[in-house]
Design a protein around this motif. Structure first.
Motif, PDB file in Angstrom:
ATOM      1  N   THR A  33       0.663  -1.036  -0.244  1.00 46.11           N
ATOM      2  CA  THR A  33      -0.019  -0.133  -0.014  1.00 46.11           C
ATOM      3  C   THR A  33       0.632   1.442  -0.025  1.00 46.11           C
ATOM      4  N   TRP A  34       1.959   1.367   0.998  1.00 43.05           N
ATOM      5  CA  TRP A  34       2.730   2.543   1.051  1.00 43.05           C
ATOM      6  C   TRP A  34       3.422   2.514  -0.761  1.00 43.05           C
ATOM      7  N   HIS A  35       4.309   1.426  -1.041  1.00 41.63           N
ATOM      8  CA  HIS A  35       4.568   1.814  -2.124  1.00 41.63           C
ATOM      9  C   HIS A  35       3.443   2.524  -3.414  1.00 41.63           C
ATOM     10  N   ARG A  36       2.847   1.776  -3.398  1.00 44.48           N
ATOM     11  CA  ARG A  36       1.106   2.110  -4.156  1.00 44.48           C
ATOM     12  C   ARG A  36       1.603   3.641  -4.512  1.00 44.48           C
ATOM     13  N   ARG A  54      11.778   8.434  -1.418  1.00 40.32           N
ATOM     14  CA  ARG A  54      11.978   9.540   0.325  1.00 40.32           C
ATOM     15  C   ARG A  54      10.737   9.063   0.336  1.00 40.32           C
ATOM     16  N   PHE A  55       9.206   8.933   0.140  1.00 42.80           N
ATOM     17  CA  PHE A  55       7.699   9.289   0.403  1.00 42.80           C
ATOM     18  C   PHE A  55       7.597   7.746   1.380  1.00 42.80           C
ATOM     19  N   TYR A  56       8.071   6.499   0.172  1.00 41.54           N
ATOM     20  CA  TYR A  56       8.092   5.232   1.127  1.00 41.54           C
ATOM     21  C   TYR A  56       8.076   5.255   2.264  1.00 41.54           C
ATOM     22  N   ASP A  57       9.945   6.008   2.507  1.00 46.62           N
ATOM     23  CA  ASP A  57      10.648   6.283   3.952  1.00 46.62           C
ATOM     24  C   ASP A  57      10.282   6.428   5.199  1.00 46.62           C
ATOM     25  N   LEU A  58       8.983   7.808   4.882  1.00 48.41           N
ATOM     26  CA  LEU A  58       7.940   8.415   5.292  1.00 48.41           C
ATOM     27  C   LEU A  58       7.098   7.529   5.936  1.00 48.41           C
ATOM     28  N   ALA A  72      -6.536   5.168   0.233  1.00 51.11           N
ATOM     29  CA  ALA A  72      -7.140   4.067   0.026  1.00 51.11           C
ATOM     30  C   ALA A  72      -7.299   3.882  -2.091  1.00 51.11           C
ATOM     31  N   GLY A  73      -7.143   5.616  -2.038  1.00 46.77           N
ATOM     32  CA  GLY A  73      -7.303   6.482  -3.771  1.00 46.77           C
ATOM     33  C   GLY A  73      -6.525   6.300  -4.500  1.00 46.77           C
ATOM     34  N   ALA A  74      -5.259   6.838  -3.978  1.00 49.41           N
ATOM     35  CA  ALA A  74      -3.608   7.366  -4.351  1.00 49.41           C
ATOM     36  C   ALA A  74      -3.329   5.659  -5.437  1.00 49.41           C
ATOM     37  N   GLY A  75      -3.033   6.673  -6.708  1.00 50.03           N
ATOM     38  CA  GLY A  75      -2.341   5.102  -7.438  1.00 50.03           C
ATOM     39  C   GLY A  75      -2.983   3.708  -8.010  1.00 50.03           C
ATOM     40  N   THR A  76      -4.837   3.504  -7.688  1.00 52.43           N
ATOM     41  CA  THR A  76      -5.691   2.852  -7.751  1.00 52.43           C
ATOM     42  C   THR A  76      -6.927   3.551  -9.559  1.00 52.43           C
ATOM     43  N   GLY A  77      -6.441   4.171  -9.490  1.00 53.37           N
ATOM     44  CA  GLY A  77      -7.086   4.863 -10.834  1.00 53.37           C
ATOM     45  C   GLY A  77      -8.235   4.817 -11.390  1.00 53.37           C
ATOM     46  N   ARG A  78      -8.776   4.742  -9.772  1.00 53.13           N
ATOM     47  CA  ARG A  78     -10.301   5.126  -9.309  1.00 53.13           C
ATOM     48  C   ARG A  78     -10.298   6.591  -9.372  1.00 53.13           C
TER      49      ARG A  78
END
Length: 773
Positions: A33-36, A54-58, A72-78
């Motif tokens: 989820t964090w990677h997405r 860097r965002f993943y590390d955060l 829930a929504g970022a990177g899902t294409g919804r």
């Protein structure tokens, strides 16, 4: 994920784990989820791979928690918005404009946004409508229309829409607005808040008269103190309306030179202009405490500063990748680039440092920590402006003259003068109930720990229930480091033992360092006197708060999550102090409510009553029979029969009869049936019945069911007479003095009696359900 509490994994799986439309799981772990999220939010960067890392590390280890819509929504294409909250446009005082705004509200909620509205622009009830020869119905009637619409919209992520309605304290309909939600079936999708001006507060203190006027016409003059007492009495008994100190909000707004605020989002932490939108995220303070529970315990300000710099960049990028329900909302967001960085886990962080929430030491520590949060956030936004440019409506001279900006350190003001600032407003304290559960059950936002332990009943695949203890993060860490048998120090305090003024002090010190506002619930004891209750609001005003929301459990609002009884020494007792009544066979108990695992047996004869319902749009009357059962000295609904000669009604009335009866026969708190029926909106239009607008025939049936439940004492009597209710209640020796509904709060999603009121929201500690109205 294995190191966190089981409830955290369950929350992730239910709410945030990416699954395809057919339900297929796309993420194996929360790390996926964090990677997405990291990949999606790094897309606007020139070096996307660098910033994704860097965002993943955060995000890893829950150091930074984006708001739930981002997770829930970022990177899902919804096609959903990543923004949590919106304030809609000003409502013009004409029918066409009103319904244009209604349409915009429906579109916004459909994509998952909570909305706020100022209804002060609508003429009062009884005012002439020129050219039509009629009288206006007033803002409350149109709020009913909004409420019905909201009930029909399932917003993205399977959450119903949430709304905030505000009305100025000088509007002629303010007295009706104050009392609107005292009708238990009215405006259930709204939070209500009064826009209180400085002039009104001074009139209250001076005991002066107060004019109620609209568009230059004086309608009424009332004693200001009487109107204030009306507001206080309503929120004392009904937990609404809230109070927003609107002049202070506008005086302290960084953008006072180009916008006027008259409404907030549903939880109040975001005062916003027309079409204003804001995205939210919170730094988890527990992850920055070093040497917990030792004399050297402290918050690592350097690490906090570094991570906030990254978090501001992450949040700024959300503006560029998010969908917006309306073009006007996209334009507003892009022109001002408003964000709301906040904190969560404050109470646990204080505990880890050996500091009692609400104490002088807690106020001092919080002051220092939040000052650093604000400083880091502003410096990060200045750095972004140097790299990417200031927000388009930045006016250096006017921006630097702002009251809040003037309170910042000289080097921050110098940086803004030289480079501008990327985000017009940067800080806010948002509700974090569900994401705090996700992050290993840390304390929520700036709230105290509600309860250090409680039991939740988990539904297993085979239909059985498994009891599971849920404990607070700070408590579990203390036990792990200090041993299971080590007595808890006195700084382990929860919301049950804090005074309301402890809450006010903490809210006020945080507000100093927040340029938007704060979502905070001040929990009050049920037996607090009315005068002491009023003092909370006056103290909040005098200390510089931008608003005030309280919650006092009582027969009307209901008590919150029940926690284990405590001994005189403050430790949890092994048995409750009072012997509970015997539970029926084949049942389980949650928070004092008995839930049935199999239907109740039907006696041969049942008491009941038949009601005749005449729906204006139907040729035939509908007859509704409700039969009751006596259980443990209490009369409760057992079955319902709905009959009509109208053949068009046959199929759905049979289905409704069977479904409602099945619910009644399972026992527990079934009062939600009334709310669900009354929530049904008929797009063809409702009807006026006995001077009240009823949105559908099903809602009218809900009114009948509600009337019956009041008569038998299962629901409290909203009129407060208690005569018929009391007569029906005394059906057997030993019957309880209070009806079941109102004593405990049942979650509408999982059925557990585990709803707590926190940060302006109802939040279920069992399943993570959250509803902010």
């Amino acid at each position: 994920m294995s190191t966190v509490a089981p409830i955290s994994r369950q929350i992730w799986d239910m709410k945030y784990r990416y699954k395809s439309p057919d339900g297929a799981v796309q993420e194996r772990s929360v790390e996926d989820t964090w990677h997405r999220i990291a990949d999606a939010l790094a897309a606007p960067e020139q070096d996307a791979a660098l910033w994704s890392g860097r965002f993943y590390d955060l995000l890893e280890d829950y150091k930074f928690l984006p708001a739930g819509r981002i997770i829930a929504g970022a990177g899902t294409g919804r096609k959903v918005t990543l923004f949590n909250c919106f304030v809609m446009g000003d409502i013009p005082d004409d029918l066409s404009g009103i319904f244009d705004n209604l349409k915009e509200a429906a579109v916004t909620m459909q994509q998952g946004g909570g909305i706020g509205y100022n209804f002060s622009t609508l003429r009062p009830k009884g005012a002439p409508v020129h050219g039509l020869g009629s009288d206006a119905s007033g803002p409350l009637s149109f709020m009913d229309v909004w409420d019905s619409m909201c009930r029909t919209i399932m917003s993205a992520g399977s959450r119903r829409g949430a709304m905030m309605a505000t009305l100025r304290c000088d509007h002629p309909d303010i007295e009706e607005f104050i009392k609107a939600k005292q009708d238990p079936g009215r405006l259930r999708m709204f939070n209500l808040s009064v826009l209180v001006t400085d002039a009104f507060m001074q009139a209250v203190k001076d005991n002066d008269a107060w004019d109620l006027s609209f568009d230059g016409t004086l309608y009424k003059t009332v004693p200001a103190r009487d109107l204030w007492n009306d507001i206080m009495r309503s929120t004392y008994a009904f937990a609404e309306p809230g109070v927003i100190f609107i002049d202070r909000i506008n005086q302290m707004n960084n953008l006072a030179y180009c916008e006027t605020i008259s409404a907030t989002n549903p939880c109040g932490e975001q005062p916003l202009p027309p079409y204003g939108a804001c995205l939210l995220g919170s730094v988890n303070l527990t992850r920055y405490i070093r040497d917990p529970f030792e004399s050297t315990a402290h918050l690592d300000l350097d690490s906090l500063d570094a991570d906030i710099r990254t978090a501001i960049r992450l949040m700024d990028n959300v503006i560029d990748i998010s969908n917006f329900p309306l073009p006007a909302q996209a334009h507003e967001a892009e022109q001002k680039r408003r964000i709301g960085l906040g904190v969560t886990g404050l109470a646990d962080a204080l505990i880890l440092c050996g500091i009692r929430y609400g104490s002088g030491d807690a106020v001092a520590a919080t002051d220092g920590w939040l000052k650093q949060v604000s400083r880091s956030a502003y410096l990060a936004s200045i750095d972004l402006a140097r790299e990417k440019g200031a927000f388009p409506l930045f006016d250096k001279k006017k921006y630097l003259a702002g009251a809040h900006i003037q309170s910042l350190a000289p080097d921050i003001r110098d940086g803004i003068s030289k480079h501008g600032i990327r985000n017009a407003l940067v800080t806010s304290i948002a509700p974090t109930g569900t994401i705090s559960l996700l992050a290993d059950n840390i304390s929520s936002g700036l709230e105290p720990v509600f309860s250090f332990t409680y039991t939740r009943n988990v539904l297993m695949p085979d239909g059985s229930r498994k009891s599971e203890e849920v404990s607070d993060y700070a408590l579990r860490l203390f036990r792990r480091l200090k041993g299971e048998d080590t007595p808890l120090p006195d700084y382990f305090v929860d919301a049950q033992v804090l005074t309301p003024m402890d809450h006010v002090k903490m809210q006020a010190v945080v507000q100093k360092h927040v340029d938007s506002s704060i979502s905070k619930t001040i929990n009050c004891p049920e037996d607090i006197s009315f005068d002491a209750f009023k003092d909370i609001y006056m103290e909040a005003f005098d200390r510089g708060c931008k608003g005030c929301t309280t919650y006092r459990p009582n027969d009307i609002t209901g008590a919150v999550l029940e926690t284990p009884a405590k001994t005189a020494e403050g430790n949890q007792a092994s048995l409750p102090l009072d012997q509970p009544p015997p539970k029926p066979k084949d049942s389980f108990e949650a928070g004092g409510i008995v839930y049935m695992t199999r239907p109740l047996d039907r006696p041969g004869t049942l008491p009941g009553q038949t009601y005749k319902l005449r729906w204006p749009e139907s040729n035939h009357a509908i007859y509704i029979t409700l039969n009751d059962i006596i259980q443990e000295g209490r009369r409760r609904p057992f079955e319902i029969f709905i009959n009509s000669k109208n053949i068009e009604h046959f199929a759905w009335t049979v289905a409704l009869t069977r479904m409602i009866s099945a619910v009644f026969r399972r026992g527990g708190d079934v009062s939600f049936v009334v709310e669900e029926l009354k929530a049904v909106f008929d797009p063809r239009g409702g009807a006026w019945m006995q001077g009240k607008y009823v949105p559908s025939l099903l809602a009218a049936i809900g009114d009948v069911v509600e009337t019956h439940l009041i008569r038998i004492g299962f629901l409290p009597d909203p009129a407060g007479t208690g005569e018929e209710t009391e007569a029906h209640r005394k059906v057997a020796p030993g019957a309880p003095d209070k009806p079941l509904s109102g004593l405990l709060r049942q979650c509408p999603e999982c059925g557990e009696a585990s709803l707590i009121r926190s940060e302006g929201c109802n939040m279920c500690t069992s399943c993570g359900y959250s509803k902010c109205s």
